[in-house]
Design an enzyme around this catalytic site. Structure first.
Site, short mmCIF file in Angstrom:
data_model
loop_
_atom_site.label_atom_id
_atom_site.label_comp_id
_atom_site.label_asym_id
_atom_site.label_seq_id
_atom_site.Cartn_x
_atom_site.Cartn_y
_atom_site.Cartn_z
N ALA A 63 8.03 -6.32 28.28
CA ALA A 63 8.93 -5.24 27.84
C ALA A 63 8.13 -3.95 27.86
CB ALA A 63 9.44 -5.55 26.43
N GLY A 76 7.69 -10.36 27.99
CA GLY A 76 9.09 -10.42 28.40
C GLY A 76 9.25 -10.79 29.88
N GLU A 93 9.02 -14.44 29.92
CA GLU A 93 10.27 -14.94 29.31
C GLU A 93 11.44 -14.82 30.28
OE1 GLU A 93 9.66 -12.39 25.89
OE2 GLU A 93 9.56 -14.13 24.56
N GLU A 96 1.73 -10.83 23.68
CA GLU A 96 2.26 -9.95 22.62
C GLU A 96 1.33 -9.88 21.42
OE1 GLU A 96 4.00 -12.25 24.25
OE2 GLU A 96 6.04 -11.55 24.69
N1 DAK Z 1 4.89 -1.58 29.19
C1 DAK Z 1 4.75 -0.29 29.59
N2 DAK Z 1 3.90 0.08 30.59
C2 DAK Z 1 3.15 -0.89 31.16
C3 DAK Z 1 3.25 -2.24 30.76
C4 DAK Z 1 4.17 -2.58 29.72
N3 DAK Z 1 4.38 -3.83 29.31
N4 DAK Z 1 2.37 -2.95 31.50
C5 DAK Z 1 1.77 -2.07 32.34
N5 DAK Z 1 2.24 -0.82 32.13
C6 DAK Z 1 1.85 0.41 32.83
C7 DAK Z 1 0.48 0.88 32.37
O1 DAK Z 1 0.57 1.59 31.15
C8 DAK Z 1 0.07 1.76 33.54
O2 DAK Z 1 0.76 2.97 33.43
P1 DAK Z 1 -0.03 4.39 33.63
O3 DAK Z 1 -1.16 4.34 32.67
O4 DAK Z 1 -0.48 4.34 35.08
O5 DAK Z 1 1.00 5.41 33.34
C9 DAK Z 1 0.65 0.99 34.74
O6 DAK Z 1 1.69 0.16 34.22
C10 DAK Z 1 -0.37 0.11 35.44
O7 DAK Z 1 -0.95 -0.73 34.46
P2 DAK Z 1 -2.56 -0.84 34.23
O8 DAK Z 1 -3.22 0.41 34.64
O9 DAK Z 1 -2.76 -1.32 32.85
O10 DAK Z 1 -2.92 -1.96 35.29
P3 DAK Z 1 -4.09 -3.04 35.20
O11 DAK Z 1 -4.08 -3.74 36.51
O12 DAK Z 1 -5.36 -2.42 34.72
O13 DAK Z 1 -3.61 -4.07 34.06
C11 DAK Z 1 -2.05 -5.54 32.94
C12 DAK Z 1 -2.49 -4.84 34.26
C13 DAK Z 1 -0.73 -6.23 33.22
C14 DAK Z 1 -3.09 -6.57 32.53
C15 DAK Z 1 -1.92 -4.46 31.83
O14 DAK Z 1 -1.10 -3.43 32.33
C16 DAK Z 1 -1.31 -4.99 30.56
O15 DAK Z 1 -1.98 -5.65 29.78
N6 DAK Z 1 -0.01 -4.71 30.37
C17 DAK Z 1 0.70 -5.06 29.14
C18 DAK Z 1 1.00 -6.53 29.11
C19 DAK Z 1 1.69 -6.92 27.80
O16 DAK Z 1 1.14 -6.76 26.72
N7 DAK Z 1 2.91 -7.40 27.90
C20 DAK Z 1 3.70 -7.79 26.75
C21 DAK Z 1 4.49 -6.58 26.23
S1 DAK Z 1 5.45 -6.97 24.79
C22 DAK Z 1 12.81 -8.46 23.14
C23 DAK Z 1 12.67 -8.88 24.40
C24 DAK Z 1 11.40 -8.92 24.98
C25 DAK Z 1 10.29 -8.51 24.29
C26 DAK Z 1 10.46 -8.11 22.98
C27 DAK Z 1 11.71 -8.07 22.41
N8 DAK Z 1 14.10 -8.44 22.52
C28 DAK Z 1 15.24 -9.00 23.21
C29 DAK Z 1 14.30 -7.80 21.26
C30 DAK Z 1 9.01 -8.56 24.95
C31 DAK Z 1 7.90 -7.95 24.50
C32 DAK Z 1 6.77 -7.76 25.41
O17 DAK Z 1 6.80 -8.13 26.57
#
Ligand code: DAK
Length: 257
Positions: A65, A108, A111, A131
């Site tokens: 997400a 997400g 998921e 997360e």
């Molecule tokens: N959200 C927003 N931006 C994201 C992102 C994310 N999840 N993942 C990556 N980006 C963005 C980065 O911020 C970066 O943007 P800029 O800085 O260039 O503006 C760009 O994508 C490229 O990412 P990186 O520079 O970080 O690229 P790397 O290759 O170095 O790293 C990575 C890739 C995938 C390991 C890293 O980006 C990362 O750790 N991303 C976050 C992964 C994460 O934590 N995902 C879980 C998020 S929480 C719900 C439904 C669903 C959910 C909740 C509630 N309901 C129905 C209520 C789900 C929650 C989640 O998924």
């Protein structure tokens, strides 16, 4: 559609949906999810479509997400937006839905892939529920679907450490169906879709519904549900055609009637 690309006749009877926020690694913001919901609903009602393939790009299926969109939200903001109705609607897609995953399928994104019926992955795919690393926990079925798919011990480890697994591990854990080189992951998903598209779409829909029911109920009720759907297939012309074709030693021609 800003964040989704759709081709309802990518191949005969197969629709392709591409998540299209490449710079953000297909982070699932609210608009993207709403577009996806609407498109799936349309394709579900389109008689020419029998199977739907959902994909991202080589680098990311979806990295979760949109953290930037969620970061400052309060509980009440989250409650009022009610994203769950969007996710629930996606889950209710009746046609077979195949995820073609390359690169990141995280949070997400993982998921969403698990909400699909099958997952074909490239060798570069990475799955995880990270997360916990940002102070929350899976919210769109991760703790439930992952646990059912790979078992408690492995699910606990992924959910509590946030670590990623690669495609080979995901395959050996039973999370996904196939791993192939990155050059052909979409083609391989299409092959699988095409195989299913040859079947009666009515039987496929009822069979999907029955398999899913096994997750939602106890065995007795699941068997009862399966039986009803099995009987229902006998109301279709496709059942007559399928059995007749077998007896006549020819390929069936299913019409979805
Ligand atoms: N959200 C927003 N931006 C994201 C992102 C994310 N999840 N993942 C990556 N980006 C963005 C980065 O911020 C970066 O943007 P800029 O800085 O260039 O503006 C760009 O994508 C490229 O990412 P990186 O520079 O970080 O690229 P790397 O290759 O170095 O790293 C990575 C890739 C995938 C390991 C890293 O980006 C990362 O750790 N991303 C976050 C992964 C994460 O934590 N995902 C879980 C998020 S929480 C719900 C439904 C669903 C959910 C909740 C509630 N309901 C129905 C209520 C789900 C929650 C989640 O998924």
């Amino acid at each position: 559609m800003e964040f989704i690309k759709v081709n309802p006749s990518y191949q005969k009877h197969i629709a392709l949906i591409e998540l299209n926020r490449p710079k953000e690694l297909n982070a699932l913001n609210l608009q993207l999810m709403q577009e996806l919901r609407d498109v799936l609903k349309e394709l579900d009602q389109d008689e020419s479509v029998r199977v739907i393939v959902l994909t991202g790009n080589e680098r990311a299926f979806a990295a979760g997400a949109d953290i930037k969109q969620m970061a400052n939200k309060t509980t009440i903001d989250m409650l009022m937006v009610d994203q769950f109705s969007t996710w629930d609607q996606i889950r209710k897609t009746r046609k077979p839905l195949i995820a073609a995953v390359s690169g990141f399928a995280l949070g997400g994104g993982c998921e969403l892939a698990m909400t699909c019926d099958m997952i074909v992955a490239s060798e570069t795919a990475k799955f995880g529920q990270p997360e916990i690393k940002i102070g929350v926990m899976p919210g769109a079925g991760g703790t439930q679907r992952l646990t059912r798919a790979i078992g408690k011990a492995r699910a606990m480890e992924l959910v509590l450490t946030g670590k990623f697994i690669d495609a080979q591990e995901a395959l050996s854990f039973g999370l996904i169906n196939k791993v192939v080189p990155v050059e052909i992951y979409l083609a391989e998903a299409m092959n699988l879709a095409n195989e299913i598209a040859q079947m009666s779409p009515i039987a496929a829909m009822l069979a999907k519904e029955s398999v899913n029911r096994s997750f939602e109920t106890h065995l007795d009720e699941g068997l009862h549900f399966e039986r009803k759907n099995f009987y229902l297939t006998f109301s279709s012309e496709d059942q007559k055609e399928g059995m007749k074709a077998f007896i006549e030693k020819r390929k069936p021609n299913y019409k979805g009637k």
